[in-house]
Design a protein around this motif. Structure first.
Motif, short mmCIF file in Angstrom:
data_model
loop_
_atom_site.label_atom_id
_atom_site.label_comp_id
_atom_site.label_asym_id
_atom_site.label_seq_id
_atom_site.Cartn_x
_atom_site.Cartn_y
_atom_site.Cartn_z
N VAL A 40 29.03 52.65 46.38
CA VAL A 40 29.57 53.93 45.95
C VAL A 40 30.88 53.63 45.22
O VAL A 40 31.40 52.52 45.33
CB VAL A 40 29.83 54.88 47.15
N PRO A 41 31.44 54.58 44.47
CA PRO A 41 32.72 54.32 43.80
C PRO A 41 33.80 53.87 44.78
O PRO A 41 34.11 54.56 45.76
CB PRO A 41 33.06 55.67 43.17
N LEU A 42 34.37 52.69 44.52
CA LEU A 42 35.37 52.07 45.39
C LEU A 42 36.48 51.48 44.53
O LEU A 42 36.32 51.27 43.33
CB LEU A 42 34.72 50.95 46.23
N SER A 43 37.59 51.20 45.17
CA SER A 43 38.68 50.50 44.50
C SER A 43 39.09 49.31 45.35
O SER A 43 38.76 49.23 46.53
CB SER A 43 39.88 51.43 44.26
N LEU A 44 39.80 48.40 44.73
CA LEU A 44 40.24 47.19 45.43
C LEU A 44 41.72 47.31 45.74
O LEU A 44 42.54 47.46 44.83
CB LEU A 44 39.96 45.98 44.54
N GLY A 45 42.05 47.31 47.03
CA GLY A 45 43.45 47.38 47.42
C GLY A 45 44.18 46.09 47.14
O GLY A 45 45.32 46.09 46.65
N SER A 46 43.54 44.98 47.43
CA SER A 46 44.12 43.67 47.15
C SER A 46 43.02 42.63 47.21
O SER A 46 41.94 42.86 47.76
CB SER A 46 45.21 43.33 48.18
N ALA A 47 43.30 41.47 46.63
CA ALA A 47 42.37 40.33 46.69
C ALA A 47 43.14 39.10 46.24
O ALA A 47 44.10 39.19 45.47
CB ALA A 47 41.16 40.56 45.80
N SER A 48 42.72 37.96 46.73
CA SER A 48 43.39 36.71 46.36
C SER A 48 43.14 36.40 44.89
O SER A 48 42.16 36.86 44.30
CB SER A 48 42.88 35.56 47.23
N GLY A 49 44.04 35.60 44.31
CA GLY A 49 43.90 35.26 42.90
C GLY A 49 42.64 34.50 42.60
O GLY A 49 42.10 34.58 41.48
N SER A 50 42.13 33.75 43.57
CA SER A 50 40.92 32.94 43.35
C SER A 50 39.67 33.63 43.90
O SER A 50 38.66 32.97 44.14
CB SER A 50 41.09 31.58 44.02
N PHE A 51 39.74 34.93 44.08
CA PHE A 51 38.65 35.66 44.73
C PHE A 51 37.34 35.53 43.93
O PHE A 51 37.32 35.59 42.69
CB PHE A 51 39.01 37.14 44.86
N ARG A 52 36.24 35.39 44.67
CA ARG A 52 34.89 35.43 44.11
C ARG A 52 34.00 36.21 45.08
O ARG A 52 34.25 36.24 46.29
CB ARG A 52 34.31 34.03 43.92
N THR A 71 31.76 36.99 50.14
CA THR A 71 33.07 36.97 49.50
C THR A 71 33.77 35.67 49.81
O THR A 71 33.59 35.09 50.89
CB THR A 71 33.95 38.15 49.97
N HIS A 72 34.58 35.23 48.87
CA HIS A 72 35.38 34.00 49.02
C HIS A 72 36.83 34.37 48.70
O HIS A 72 37.18 34.58 47.54
CB HIS A 72 34.87 32.90 48.10
N GLY A 73 37.64 34.46 49.74
CA GLY A 73 39.03 34.87 49.59
C GLY A 73 39.27 36.21 50.23
O GLY A 73 38.36 37.04 50.34
N PRO A 74 40.50 36.47 50.70
CA PRO A 74 40.84 37.74 51.34
C PRO A 74 40.70 38.92 50.37
O PRO A 74 40.89 38.77 49.16
CB PRO A 74 42.29 37.55 51.77
N SER A 75 40.36 40.09 50.93
CA SER A 75 40.27 41.29 50.09
C SER A 75 40.40 42.53 50.95
O SER A 75 40.15 42.50 52.17
CB SER A 75 38.94 41.33 49.34
N VAL A 76 40.81 43.63 50.31
CA VAL A 76 40.87 44.95 50.93
C VAL A 76 40.14 45.92 49.99
O VAL A 76 40.48 46.01 48.81
CB VAL A 76 42.31 45.43 51.16
N VAL A 77 39.14 46.61 50.52
CA VAL A 77 38.33 47.54 49.73
C VAL A 77 38.63 48.96 50.21
O VAL A 77 38.69 49.22 51.42
CB VAL A 77 36.83 47.23 49.88
#
Length: 334
Positions: A40-52, A71-77
């Motif tokens: 569904v429509p989502l946004s990314l709060g944060s993610a690491s620079g090397s995120f995949r 996922t590879h790397g920290p993230s906030v959805v």
């Protein structure tokens, strides 16, 4: 899985493997598009620079979609209040966590995602997903109507964890893992059947965990929940009436009517609605394709087909036979 290049309007297309769609992102900006496209429509709060990250999705008929998310790397959805308002959706998502750390935040509740367990969240309400590590999870996306038909007040379970060591959650998890592994080898009809089975197992796990937790309603709420469960267990019985409900629970009919009124209905209306919902589920379920309409009605406590058909048309706007034909036509097209 090969990494995709930067996304453009021309290049942003899923890689198709059989009936499975695979979306791959190698940056945080791409990931925001991928998860919106997949769920569904989502946004990314944060993610690491090397995120995949990647999402591999499979449609389980019209009942549900199962996606494997890596996922590879920290993230906030985030699904913010603004997104809920301007991009409304009406699905539930269940995340089965297989690797890494994660948590779901919704309605003031925090549900940690243990490996082998998961959490349910509602796309009609804001939520936040936090993943401080690499992760792998399976996400079952299902319509509100499908889940409500099976569980009732599913709202009480959103934002709550389903522990991986609970027997019903273990069965659900095993089913979802096998579906993810074998889905590409199944026919469309088989996927649709197994999608309904997954929904049934999801409902069983939700009911079982709710009944075992500390959030079980007390007092009048508990009695109403018991009465509603009694109705669902005895839908096929022609003797099921408001008087029987009251007598079984050792209260007066007047008190029973008052209890159901607090939930915006009456005992008779609740019985009728549950019978019709169950009949609708049977009529669209390919597992019951050989069952006649009269037999389906009888399974739900309707002894007279004419009465059943009239009530069904009032509830769903078409006859049971018309619904059957529409479902068969959709299956043939797919």
């Amino acid at each position: 899985m090969d990494a995709a290049g930067p996304l453009t309007k021309e290049k942003y297309q899923p890689t198709i493997l059989g009936h499975m769609g695979v979306l791959v992102a190698k940056s945080r900006n791409e990931w925001a598009q991928v998860i919106t496209e997949s769920f569904v429509p989502l946004s990314l709060g944060s993610a690491s620079g090397s995120f995949r990250g990647s999402v591999r999705s499979s449609a389980l008929g019209s009942a549900a979609t199962l996606s494997e998310v890596r996922t590879h790397g920290p993230s906030v959805v985030l699904r913010s209040a603004r997104l809920v308002r301007v991009e409304p959706r009406d699905d539930y998502l269940f995340s089965l966590h297989l690797y890494g750390e994660g948590a779901v935040f919704q309605d003031g509740r925090q549900a940690r995602l243990p490996c082998g367990g998961g959490a349910l969240y509602d796309t009609a309400r804001p939520y936040e997903l936090r993943f401080p590590t690499d992760t792998r999870q399976l996400v079952l996306q299902m319509s509100r109507e499908q889940l409500h038909d099976r569980v009732g007040r599913v709202e009480d379970m959103r934002g709550r964890a389903l522990p991986g060591d609970h027997p019903t959650v273990r069965v659900l998890a095993a089913c979802l893992r096998e579906l993810a592994d074998t889905s590409d080898d199944l026919t469309g009809g088989q996927r649709a059947e197994l999608g309904l089975t997954a929904l049934d197992l999801m409902a069983t796990a939700l009911r079982a965990v709710a009944g075992a937790g500390s959030g079980v309603p007390a007092g009048r709420g508990a009695l109403l929940a018991m009465m509603q469960a009694f109705v669902r267990e005895h839908l096929a019985e022609p003797w099921l009436t408001p008087e029987v409900i009251a007598r079984h629970h050792r209260v007066s009919l007047r008190y029973t009517v008052d209890l159901f009124a607090t939930d915006g209905t009456s005992p008779a209306a609740f019985i009728r609605a549950e019978r019709l919902r169950t009949a609708h589920r049977i009529l669209v379920d390919p597992r019951y394709a050989t069952l006649t309409v009269s037999a389906a009605a009888a399974r739900c406590g309707f002894s007279d087909r004419t009465t059943f058909t009239r009530a069904f048309v009032r509830a769903y706007g078409r006859t049971p036979a018309e619904l059957r034909r529409d479902v068969a036509a959709l299956s043939a097209d797919s």
